[in-house]
Enzyme design. Structure first.
Site, PDB file in Angstrom:
ATOM      1  N   CYS A  10       5.792  15.010 -32.101  1.00  0.00           N
ATOM      2  CA  CYS A  10       5.177  15.787 -31.012  1.00  0.00           C
ATOM      3  C   CYS A  10       4.320  14.904 -30.114  1.00  0.00           C
ATOM      4  O   CYS A  10       3.516  14.114 -30.589  1.00  0.00           O
ATOM      5  CB  CYS A  10       4.319  16.898 -31.601  1.00  0.00           C
ATOM      6  SG  CYS A  10       5.270  17.910 -32.726  1.00  0.00           S
ATOM      7  N   CYS A  63      13.916  21.102 -30.517  1.00  0.00           N
ATOM      8  CA  CYS A  63      12.835  21.020 -29.526  1.00  0.00           C
ATOM      9  C   CYS A  63      13.466  20.551 -28.208  1.00  0.00           C
ATOM     10  O   CYS A  63      13.953  19.437 -28.125  1.00  0.00           O
ATOM     11  CB  CYS A  63      11.769  20.033 -29.985  1.00  0.00           C
ATOM     12  SG  CYS A  63      10.437  19.835 -28.787  1.00  0.00           S
ATOM     13  N   CYS A  73      -1.348  16.079 -19.230  1.00  0.00           N
ATOM     14  CA  CYS A  73      -2.233  16.227 -20.380  1.00  0.00           C
ATOM     15  C   CYS A  73      -2.488  14.831 -20.961  1.00  0.00           C
ATOM     16  O   CYS A  73      -1.540  14.077 -21.204  1.00  0.00           O
ATOM     17  CB  CYS A  73      -1.599  17.140 -21.426  1.00  0.00           C
ATOM     18  SG  CYS A  73      -1.198  18.763 -20.725  1.00  0.00           S
ATOM     19  N   CYS A  90       6.863  15.576 -16.228  1.00  0.00           N
ATOM     20  CA  CYS A  90       6.128  16.830 -16.306  1.00  0.00           C
ATOM     21  C   CYS A  90       5.249  17.031 -15.072  1.00  0.00           C
ATOM     22  O   CYS A  90       4.738  16.072 -14.504  1.00  0.00           O
ATOM     23  CB  CYS A  90       5.224  16.854 -17.547  1.00  0.00           C
ATOM     24  SG  CYS A  90       4.472  18.480 -17.792  1.00  0.00           S
ATOM     25  N   GLU A 117      14.702  13.820 -23.509  1.00  0.00           N
ATOM     26  CA  GLU A 117      14.836  13.693 -24.968  1.00  0.00           C
ATOM     27  C   GLU A 117      14.871  15.080 -25.607  1.00  0.00           C
ATOM     28  O   GLU A 117      14.189  15.996 -25.152  1.00  0.00           O
ATOM     29  CB  GLU A 117      13.698  12.849 -25.515  1.00  0.00           C
ATOM     30  CG  GLU A 117      13.772  11.404 -24.996  1.00  0.00           C
ATOM     31  CD  GLU A 117      12.727  10.495 -25.613  1.00  0.00           C
ATOM     32  OE1 GLU A 117      13.063   9.340 -25.922  1.00  0.00           O
ATOM     33  OE2 GLU A 117      11.589  10.946 -25.789  1.00  0.00           O
ATOM     34  N   CYS A 152      -0.731  13.366 -24.143  1.00  0.00           N
ATOM     35  CA  CYS A 152       0.727  13.524 -24.231  1.00  0.00           C
ATOM     36  C   CYS A 152       1.470  12.392 -23.518  1.00  0.00           C
ATOM     37  O   CYS A 152       1.168  12.075 -22.360  1.00  0.00           O
ATOM     38  CB  CYS A 152       1.124  14.853 -23.583  1.00  0.00           C
ATOM     39  SG  CYS A 152       2.903  15.076 -23.467  1.00  0.00           S
TER      40      CYS A 152
HETATM   41  S1  SF4 Z   1       1.646  18.621 -23.223  1.00  0.00           S
HETATM   42 FE1  SF4 Z   1       2.852  17.057 -22.143  1.00  0.00          FE
HETATM   43  S2  SF4 Z   1       4.785  18.042 -21.674  1.00  0.00           S
HETATM   44 FE2  SF4 Z   1       3.324  19.654 -22.186  1.00  0.00          FE
HETATM   45  S3  SF4 Z   1       2.439  20.304 -20.238  1.00  0.00           S
HETATM   46 FE3  SF4 Z   1       1.098  18.718 -21.033  1.00  0.00          FE
HETATM   47  S4  SF4 Z   1       1.873  16.790 -20.131  1.00  0.00           S
HETATM   48 FE4  SF4 Z   1       3.461  18.337 -19.915  1.00  0.00          FE
END
Ligand code: SF4
Length: 397
Positions: free
Chosen positions: A371, A129, A140, A136, A116, A143
């Site tokens: 975000c 962005c 996190c 990933c 995306e 996220c």
């Molecule tokens: S915030 Fe999301 S995209 Fe960024 S490093 Fe952490 S898991 Fe990955």
């Protein structure tokens, strides 16, 4: 290195010779790589530098995709180029426009994977962005992308291709011979999409160098911000080899909480990260480091957290600004957004201490473009947070 050896670029190799039934895509090649593949496919060595300059300008300054439109090249040479090469961008699968003008593109790349890309128009600027990985490397816990396992890194072509796709949609390519319009609809890039850019360093670097090249898209390095969750060994390299602005997914003021929110913290603790930031070669008052701080109700939003955040930054004397991000909930998210009063109180403590503490306006929430909400549609149904944790064996704090 033998001349027939393909040029390696992390996940994908760029063949010198035309692959079976395919063409070599020129998008994403650095100037040196472009020169090599031109020579390997018949361009005379002594002309190669000039040809690189001409082709580069057509692709990245004028946005041309058809060799036949490259009118300062001989017709026969254009035909030769078309035989072996192509100028191909990622395919736009969906394009959504939010009530607030934010645009979200779902683009498909080689292997059928999707990422995306989000365009955020604001007064006097427009920010794109972009993503650097499918899924990933990291997980996190606040996220949405973090619930999508890493599928692969994007190539430099797939990273710069996101910018070119958006420019197409914004109709922002200048026309040869016409007066150059200095105002840009797409004026800034943030590497804050899907993925950890510093775990795909070479491709991110090559793509940003293409974006900054003065004979092409010519975006100033000060209009490019790379956001990292804290891959400490690659931070100084970012300054040396890319030279862009830096943002840190900071989000917590104690190691216990940051271990939970940003698990890479178990590898490099808050003090390791702060030391790397205070040593960041490019940091100055005019190029401050942005501390991104997601506001999670009852997790990291207390007055003590605000004061501790200021102490950290002061202790390492880091020129900084703190970007407060009201948490954008996603299906299955384990957190709630802090209240507006709490966010304002937090911002005020930071501001009183002399640091800018803008509260990020939530954009594109109606199209899941805000975000932390990005996750490729096909993957969206695949994995819930619980499943990922069960797999990763990470106890939720
Ligand atoms: S915030 Fe999301 S995209 Fe960024 S490093 Fe952490 S898991 Fe990955």
């Amino acid at each position: 290195m033998s001349t027939s050896a393909p040029i390696t670029q992390d996940v994908m190799t760029i063949p010198r010779k035309m692959p079976e039934g395919g063409k070599i895509n020129l998008i994403g090649l650095t100037r040196d790589q472009l020169r090599e593949v031109l020579i390997a496919n018949g361009t005379k060595e002594k002309q190669a530098k000039m040809r690189v300059g001409q082709i580069w300008q057509w692709i990245y300054q004028w946005g041309v995709r058809d060799f036949h439109e490259m009118t300062n090249l001989a017709k026969a040479y254009r035909a030769e180029l078309e035989e072996t090469f192509e100028i191909a961008l990622p395919e736009v699968v969906t394009r959504q426009v939010s009530e607030d003008g934010t645009r979200k593109y779902l683009v498909r790349i080689a292997g059928g994977h999707e990422v995306e890309v989000v365009y955020i128009p604001e007064d006097g600027r427009g920010t794109l962005c972009i993503s650097s990985q499918v899924g990933c490397t990291l997980t996190c816990s606040f996220c949405h992308t973090g619930t999508q396992k890493l599928v692969r890194n994007l190539t430099a072509g797939e990273i710069i291709g996101q910018l070119m796709v958006a420019r197409d949609d914004l109709d922002e390519w200048p026309v040869p011979g016409e007066a150059k319009d200095e105002t840009r609809l797409l004026s800034n890039i943030v590497l804050m999409g899907m993925g950890e850019p510093l775990y795909n360093f070479d491709n991110v670097r090559d793509a940003m160098k293409i974006a900054m090249d003065p004979e092409g898209i010519s975006l100033s390095r000060r209009r490019i911000t790379l956001s990292t969750s804290g891959v400490v060994p690659e931070i100084a390299r970012t300054a040396e080899e890319i030279g862009c602005l830096l943002a840190i997914s900071f989000h917590a003021t104690t190691d216990d909480v940051r271990d939970m929110l940003v698990p890479i913290n178990k590898r490099w603790k808050i003090d390791d990260l702060l030391q790397a930031l205070s040593d960041y070669p490019k940091v100055s008052n005019s190029e401050r480091i942005t501390f991104e701080y997601v506001m999670l109700d009852g997790v990291n939003d207390s007055d003590e957290d605000a004061h501790r955040l200021i102490d950290h930054i002061k202790r390492y004397n880091i020129p900084a600004k703190i970007n407060l991000i009201p948490f954008n909930e996603w299906p299955g998210a384990p957190y709630k957004r802090s209240s507006n009063n709490r966010i304002r109180a937090f911002a005020n403590i930071i501001y009183q201490a002399g640091y800018a503490s803008p509260i990020r306006k939530t954009r594109g929430e109606d199209i899941m473009a805000a975000c932390g909400q990005l996750k490729s549609a096909t993957e969206r149904a695949r994995k819930s947070r619980k499943q990922i944790e069960a797999e990763a064996g990470v106890a939720q704090g």
